[in-house]
Design a protein around this motif. Structure first.
Motif, PDB file in Angstrom:
ATOM      1  N   CYS A  20       3.795  29.398   8.005  1.00  0.00           N
ATOM      2  CA  CYS A  20       3.228  28.359   8.857  1.00  0.00           C
ATOM      3  C   CYS A  20       2.482  27.411   7.927  1.00  0.00           C
ATOM      4  O   CYS A  20       2.257  27.724   6.755  1.00  0.00           O
ATOM      5  N   ASP A  21       2.117  26.257   8.441  1.00  0.00           N
ATOM      6  CA  ASP A  21       1.393  25.282   7.635  1.00  0.00           C
ATOM      7  C   ASP A  21      -0.109  25.503   7.777  1.00  0.00           C
ATOM      8  O   ASP A  21      -0.592  25.828   8.867  1.00  0.00           O
ATOM      9  N   ALA A  22      -0.827  25.327   6.695  1.00  0.00           N
ATOM     10  CA  ALA A  22      -2.265  25.614   6.687  1.00  0.00           C
ATOM     11  C   ALA A  22      -3.032  24.806   7.725  1.00  0.00           C
ATOM     12  O   ALA A  22      -4.114  25.225   8.169  1.00  0.00           O
ATOM     13  N   ARG A  23      -2.516  23.663   8.130  1.00  0.00           N
ATOM     14  CA  ARG A  23      -3.201  22.826   9.113  1.00  0.00           C
ATOM     15  C   ARG A  23      -2.925  23.268  10.551  1.00  0.00           C
ATOM     16  O   ARG A  23      -3.550  22.770  11.486  1.00  0.00           O
ATOM     17  N   GLN A  24      -2.008  24.197  10.731  1.00  0.00           N
ATOM     18  CA  GLN A  24      -1.704  24.682  12.082  1.00  0.00           C
ATOM     19  C   GLN A  24      -2.736  25.724  12.523  1.00  0.00           C
ATOM     20  O   GLN A  24      -3.094  26.618  11.751  1.00  0.00           O
ATOM     21  N   PHE A  25      -3.180  25.604  13.752  1.00  0.00           N
ATOM     22  CA  PHE A  25      -4.143  26.564  14.287  1.00  0.00           C
ATOM     23  C   PHE A  25      -3.570  27.977  14.197  1.00  0.00           C
ATOM     24  O   PHE A  25      -2.422  28.226  14.567  1.00  0.00           O
ATOM     25  N   GLY A  26      -4.385  28.900  13.697  1.00  0.00           N
ATOM     26  CA  GLY A  26      -3.971  30.299  13.602  1.00  0.00           C
ATOM     27  C   GLY A  26      -3.274  30.665  12.316  1.00  0.00           C
ATOM     28  O   GLY A  26      -2.923  31.833  12.115  1.00  0.00           O
ATOM     29  N   CYS A  27      -3.073  29.693  11.436  1.00  0.00           N
ATOM     30  CA  CYS A  27      -2.330  29.971  10.197  1.00  0.00           C
ATOM     31  C   CYS A  27      -3.262  30.461   9.098  1.00  0.00           C
ATOM     32  O   CYS A  27      -3.617  29.733   8.167  1.00  0.00           O
ATOM     33  N   ASP A  28      -3.677  31.709   9.217  1.00  0.00           N
ATOM     34  CA  ASP A  28      -4.531  32.325   8.197  1.00  0.00           C
ATOM     35  C   ASP A  28      -4.462  33.835   8.366  1.00  0.00           C
ATOM     36  O   ASP A  28      -4.256  34.342   9.475  1.00  0.00           O
ATOM     37  N   ALA A  29      -4.611  34.535   7.267  1.00  0.00           N
ATOM     38  CA  ALA A  29      -4.575  35.995   7.309  1.00  0.00           C
ATOM     39  C   ALA A  29      -5.216  36.548   6.046  1.00  0.00           C
ATOM     40  O   ALA A  29      -5.253  35.893   5.007  1.00  0.00           O
ATOM     41  N   THR A  77       0.856  -1.187   0.000  1.00  0.00           N
ATOM     42  CA  THR A  77       0.000   0.000   0.000  1.00  0.00           C
ATOM     43  C   THR A  77       0.893   1.239   0.000  1.00  0.00           C
ATOM     44  O   THR A  77       1.855   1.308   0.780  1.00  0.00           O
ATOM     45  N   VAL A  78       0.589   2.192  -0.863  1.00  0.00           N
ATOM     46  CA  VAL A  78       1.352   3.436  -0.940  1.00  0.00           C
ATOM     47  C   VAL A  78       0.414   4.605  -0.651  1.00  0.00           C
ATOM     48  O   VAL A  78      -0.648   4.712  -1.264  1.00  0.00           O
ATOM     49  N   LYS A  79       0.800   5.457   0.285  1.00  0.00           N
ATOM     50  CA  LYS A  79       0.004   6.641   0.616  1.00  0.00           C
ATOM     51  C   LYS A  79       0.930   7.847   0.747  1.00  0.00           C
ATOM     52  O   LYS A  79       2.011   7.746   1.329  1.00  0.00           O
ATOM     53  N   ALA A  80       0.486   8.973   0.223  1.00  0.00           N
ATOM     54  CA  ALA A  80       1.214  10.239   0.375  1.00  0.00           C
ATOM     55  C   ALA A  80       0.417  11.148   1.297  1.00  0.00           C
ATOM     56  O   ALA A  80      -0.817  11.173   1.258  1.00  0.00           O
ATOM     57  N   ALA A  81       1.120  11.886   2.136  1.00  0.00           N
ATOM     58  CA  ALA A  81       0.454  12.788   3.069  1.00  0.00           C
ATOM     59  C   ALA A  81       1.237  14.081   3.176  1.00  0.00           C
ATOM     60  O   ALA A  81       2.465  14.091   3.029  1.00  0.00           O
ATOM     61  N   PRO A  82       0.554  15.178   3.444  1.00  0.00           N
ATOM     62  CA  PRO A  82       1.267  16.436   3.707  1.00  0.00           C
ATOM     63  C   PRO A  82       1.942  16.363   5.066  1.00  0.00           C
ATOM     64  O   PRO A  82       1.635  15.504   5.898  1.00  0.00           O
ATOM     65  N   THR A  83       2.881  17.265   5.300  1.00  0.00           N
ATOM     66  CA  THR A  83       3.540  17.390   6.602  1.00  0.00           C
ATOM     67  C   THR A  83       3.544  18.860   6.998  1.00  0.00           C
ATOM     68  O   THR A  83       3.175  19.729   6.207  1.00  0.00           O
ATOM     69  N   THR A  84       3.971  19.126   8.199  1.00  0.00           N
ATOM     70  CA  THR A  84       4.095  20.522   8.638  1.00  0.00           C
ATOM     71  C   THR A  84       5.464  21.095   8.309  1.00  0.00           C
ATOM     72  O   THR A  84       5.755  22.236   8.682  1.00  0.00           O
ATOM     73  N   ARG A  85       6.305  20.336   7.622  1.00  0.00           N
ATOM     74  CA  ARG A  85       7.646  20.833   7.298  1.00  0.00           C
ATOM     75  C   ARG A  85       7.581  21.863   6.176  1.00  0.00           C
ATOM     76  O   ARG A  85       7.097  21.580   5.083  1.00  0.00           O
ATOM     77  N   MET A  86       8.093  23.065   6.451  1.00  0.00           N
ATOM     78  CA  MET A  86       8.050  24.169   5.505  1.00  0.00           C
ATOM     79  C   MET A  86       9.397  24.345   4.814  1.00  0.00           C
ATOM     80  O   MET A  86      10.445  24.137   5.404  1.00  0.00           O
ATOM     81  N   TRP A 128      11.775  23.985   8.112  1.00  0.00           N
ATOM     82  CA  TRP A 128      11.425  23.876   9.529  1.00  0.00           C
ATOM     83  C   TRP A 128      10.222  22.958   9.646  1.00  0.00           C
ATOM     84  O   TRP A 128       9.253  23.100   8.914  1.00  0.00           O
ATOM     85  N   GLY A 129      10.265  22.019  10.592  1.00  0.00           N
ATOM     86  CA  GLY A 129       9.218  21.019  10.696  1.00  0.00           C
ATOM     87  C   GLY A 129       8.219  21.199  11.811  1.00  0.00           C
ATOM     88  O   GLY A 129       7.248  20.456  11.897  1.00  0.00           O
ATOM     89  N   SER A 130       8.420  22.132  12.714  1.00  0.00           N
ATOM     90  CA  SER A 130       7.491  22.412  13.819  1.00  0.00           C
ATOM     91  C   SER A 130       7.313  21.227  14.765  1.00  0.00           C
ATOM     92  O   SER A 130       6.376  21.213  15.560  1.00  0.00           O
ATOM     93  N   GLN A 131       8.165  20.216  14.650  1.00  0.00           N
ATOM     94  CA  GLN A 131       8.027  19.007  15.475  1.00  0.00           C
ATOM     95  C   GLN A 131       6.626  18.395  15.395  1.00  0.00           C
ATOM     96  O   GLN A 131       6.153  17.750  16.332  1.00  0.00           O
ATOM     97  N   GLY A 132       5.958  18.651  14.274  1.00  0.00           N
ATOM     98  CA  GLY A 132       4.628  18.088  14.090  1.00  0.00           C
ATOM     99  C   GLY A 132       3.533  18.787  14.868  1.00  0.00           C
ATOM    100  O   GLY A 132       2.387  18.336  14.861  1.00  0.00           O
ATOM    101  N   VAL A 133       3.839  19.898  15.553  1.00  0.00           N
ATOM    102  CA  VAL A 133       2.845  20.599  16.370  1.00  0.00           C
ATOM    103  C   VAL A 133       1.900  21.386  15.461  1.00  0.00           C
ATOM    104  O   VAL A 133       2.339  22.219  14.662  1.00  0.00           O
ATOM    105  N   LEU A 134       0.615  21.139  15.590  1.00  0.00           N
ATOM    106  CA  LEU A 134      -0.370  21.768  14.707  1.00  0.00           C
ATOM    107  C   LEU A 134      -0.857  23.098  15.277  1.00  0.00           C
ATOM    108  O   LEU A 134      -2.048  23.319  15.495  1.00  0.00           O
ATOM    109  N   ASP A 135       0.070  24.004  15.492  1.00  0.00           N
ATOM    110  CA  ASP A 135      -0.236  25.326  16.012  1.00  0.00           C
ATOM    111  C   ASP A 135       0.791  26.304  15.462  1.00  0.00           C
ATOM    112  O   ASP A 135       1.985  25.995  15.403  1.00  0.00           O
TER     113      ASP A 135
END
Length: 280
Positions: free
Chosen positions: A96-105, A37-46, A183-190
């Motif tokens: 910031c990554d779009a999935r992180q809380f507060g990442c919008d303007a 099985t092969v799956k691709a996923a986004p990450t928080t790494r910018m 920068w990877g944010s250590q996977g923190v979604l904020d």
């Protein structure tokens, strides 16, 4: 097992049940195999360009906001994300990554527009462009793609490709006019784990904008969700408007594993094996 070819062979023959970081050129081949099985996923790494807007490295073209905006317009970020980085990658709108809380303007987007980039450079007094060093430490093909786009509008870059341990003190001491970093944010979604890392007057801050610092400090220490969103939004909007950095793309990560293994992939670049189950 550092060798990718060995990993792939072991997975196909059953010696391994799970691998990640599968190269894009191998993903389609693996996906055609019934036992994988092969799956691709986004990450928080910018991936982003750090620009010396405040002149820590001395007098340089990055101090002019028109030059920084020109660099934004010069790079086809969508093409790099889609055609080079591959599955799971997305264009970054902010630092910031779009999935992180507060990442919008609410702010005007920078479209890929070489003509606009050239006009801004001319307005800034660089009708024939200029040459400037660019520091990098990983994924050289991505850096070279950025350099090619900049060259097309007249910005010639002198690549200084170093190991991270050699580049880190250069960044901390304020000597890098332009740097291609990640920068990877250590996977923190904020958003506190990403944008706040670079704009609160740390050794990584090449903007030193007091207003941005204060908004981020307030956002990082406020518990009201709506207030946090408002403060991050203000900071992110100003960072983009001033083009203090050029957010490029988020990294994707491709996983391949035994077809009998049920393992969800998540956007935090972590392997949650505690969620894994065998189907039989």
């Amino acid at each position: 097992m550092p060798d990718t070819d060995t990993q792939l062979a072991e997975l196909v023959t059953g010696g391994l049940d799970w691998i990640w970081g599968v190269p894009s050129e191998n993903a389609k081949q693996l996906a055609a195999m019934p036992n994988v099985t092969v799956k691709a996923a986004p990450t928080t790494r910018m991936s982003f360009l750090s620009l010396d807007a405040v002149g820590r490295s001395g007098d340089n073209p990055m101090k002019d906001v028109r030059v920084r905006r020109a660099m934004f317009h010069a790079i086809d970020r969508a093409a790099i994300s889609r055609d080079l980085v591959g599955d799971g990658s997305e264009v970054l709108r902010f630092m910031c990554d779009a999935r992180q809380f507060g990442c919008d303007a609410k702010t005007e987007e920078y479209a890929y527009d070489p003509a606009k980039a050239k006009a801004l450079l001319k307005e800034a007094g660089h009708p024939d462009g200029f040459t400037i060093p660019i520091y990098a430490y990983r994924d050289r093909p991505y850096t070279e793609a950025v350099m090619n786009y900049l060259r097309a509008v007249g910005i010639k870059t002198d690549l200084r490709y170093l190991q991270w341990r050699a580049l880190r003190p250069i960044l901390q001491e304020g000597k890098a006019e332009v740097a291609h970093l990640s920068w990877g944010s250590q996977g923190v979604l904020d958003a506190s784990a990403s944008v706040s890392n670079y704009f609160k007057f740390s050794t990584d801050d090449y903007a030193r904008d007091e207003q941005v610092r204060d908004w981020l400090q307030a956002a990082d220490t406020t518990v009201d969700p709506e207030k946090r969103k408002e403060l991050y939004g203000k900071a992110l909007a100003r960072i983009n408007e001033q083009a203090y950095m050029v957010p490029l793309f988020s990294y994707g990560r491709t996983y391949a594993f035994n077809a009998e293994l049920d393992l969800p992939v998540t956007p935090d670049e972590l392997a949650h094996f505690y969620l894994a189950r065998w189907k039989k």
